[in-house]
Design a protein around this motif. Sequence first.
Motif, PDB file in Angstrom:
ATOM      1  N   THR A   9      -6.212   1.196   4.921  1.00  0.00           N
ATOM      2  CA  THR A   9      -5.763  -0.186   4.794  1.00  0.00           C
ATOM      3  C   THR A   9      -6.804  -1.020   4.359  1.00  0.00           C
ATOM      4  N   LYS A  54       0.830  -1.250  -0.002  1.00  0.00           N
ATOM      5  CA  LYS A  54      -0.113  -0.007   0.029  1.00  0.00           C
ATOM      6  C   LYS A  54       1.058   1.141   0.012  1.00  0.00           C
ATOM      7  N   GLN A  77      -8.607 -13.705   2.136  1.00  0.00           N
ATOM      8  CA  GLN A  77      -7.400 -13.145   2.085  1.00  0.00           C
ATOM      9  C   GLN A  77      -6.246 -14.370   2.122  1.00  0.00           C
ATOM     10  N   ASN A 123      -1.245  -5.416   1.608  1.00  0.00           N
ATOM     11  CA  ASN A 123      -2.463  -4.491   1.590  1.00  0.00           C
ATOM     12  C   ASN A 123      -2.710  -3.924   0.477  1.00  0.00           C
ATOM     13  N   GLU A 127      -2.338  -7.266   6.011  1.00  0.00           N
ATOM     14  CA  GLU A 127      -2.910  -6.110   6.777  1.00  0.00           C
ATOM     15  C   GLU A 127      -4.305  -5.734   6.040  1.00  0.00           C
ATOM     16  N   ALA A 128      -5.420  -5.751   6.836  1.00  0.00           N
ATOM     17  CA  ALA A 128      -6.563  -5.468   6.415  1.00  0.00           C
ATOM     18  C   ALA A 128      -7.522  -5.083   7.595  1.00  0.00           C
ATOM     19  N   HIS A 140       4.558  -6.655   3.676  1.00  0.00           N
ATOM     20  CA  HIS A 140       3.061  -6.162   4.212  1.00  0.00           C
ATOM     21  C   HIS A 140       2.265  -6.355   2.999  1.00  0.00           C
ATOM     22  N   PRO A 148      -8.199  -4.734   2.176  1.00  0.00           N
ATOM     23  CA  PRO A 148      -7.811  -6.108   1.869  1.00  0.00           C
ATOM     24  C   PRO A 148      -7.680  -6.239   0.353  1.00  0.00           C
TER      25      PRO A 148
END
Length: 208
Positions: A152, A107, A199, A138, A181-182, A136, A154
């Motif tokens: 953040t 992200k 996910q 996301n 990360e979600a 990470h 999904p």
Amino acid sequence: MLHRSGYRKSKGNENEQVEAYNMFDMDCNVANCIGAKKLVLHLWGGIASDSNFQNNIRAYPYLNELAEKYGLELLIENVVCNTENPMEHLCELKEKFPYVKFVFDTKMAAFHEQLELLYEKKYEWLWKEGHICHYHINDYGGGYMDWSNLRTLPIGAGKVDFSRFFDFIKKINYKGDFTVEATAFDSKGVIAVDMLNEQFRYIRENLR
């Protein structure tokens, strides 16, 4: 694995620096006590962000020594900037400290339109030389430095091409860790179990 923000180091004030070091020492102690092996650091952050980046970069060797004292591997994350950009800072860190290790956030990279740089030959040192030790995962749904959309998300809820990302991860034979990360709960605290399971299913399928 433990996270720590670097907003106090970003301010550049001497008293803030001392407080940041003391807090970081306590974080390292906590991480060691709970058995963590890695410590993710936002070396710059908050409103000041990277506006005083030279203060941040001067702090890195001391922070790394503190982490090592507690048996931790310190990983610097490519967090968003409001002055320059994350990749520029990762490059400068690597030039000054060849031993530096990173966490790469999809992200954060997409926010600065830098996710594609991960696939370029110019930046293959990031993975070929083992500097990226964690990812990470996301999604991101905004445009270039679109602060109003810095949320953040999904996988699948934004614009990140995760098919290409995981093809790349397989191609380079990455065997390290990921953090998914979600935002996984609503205003009432109800956890979206089905979303989380989806996910994990998606990631497993794309890493086969």
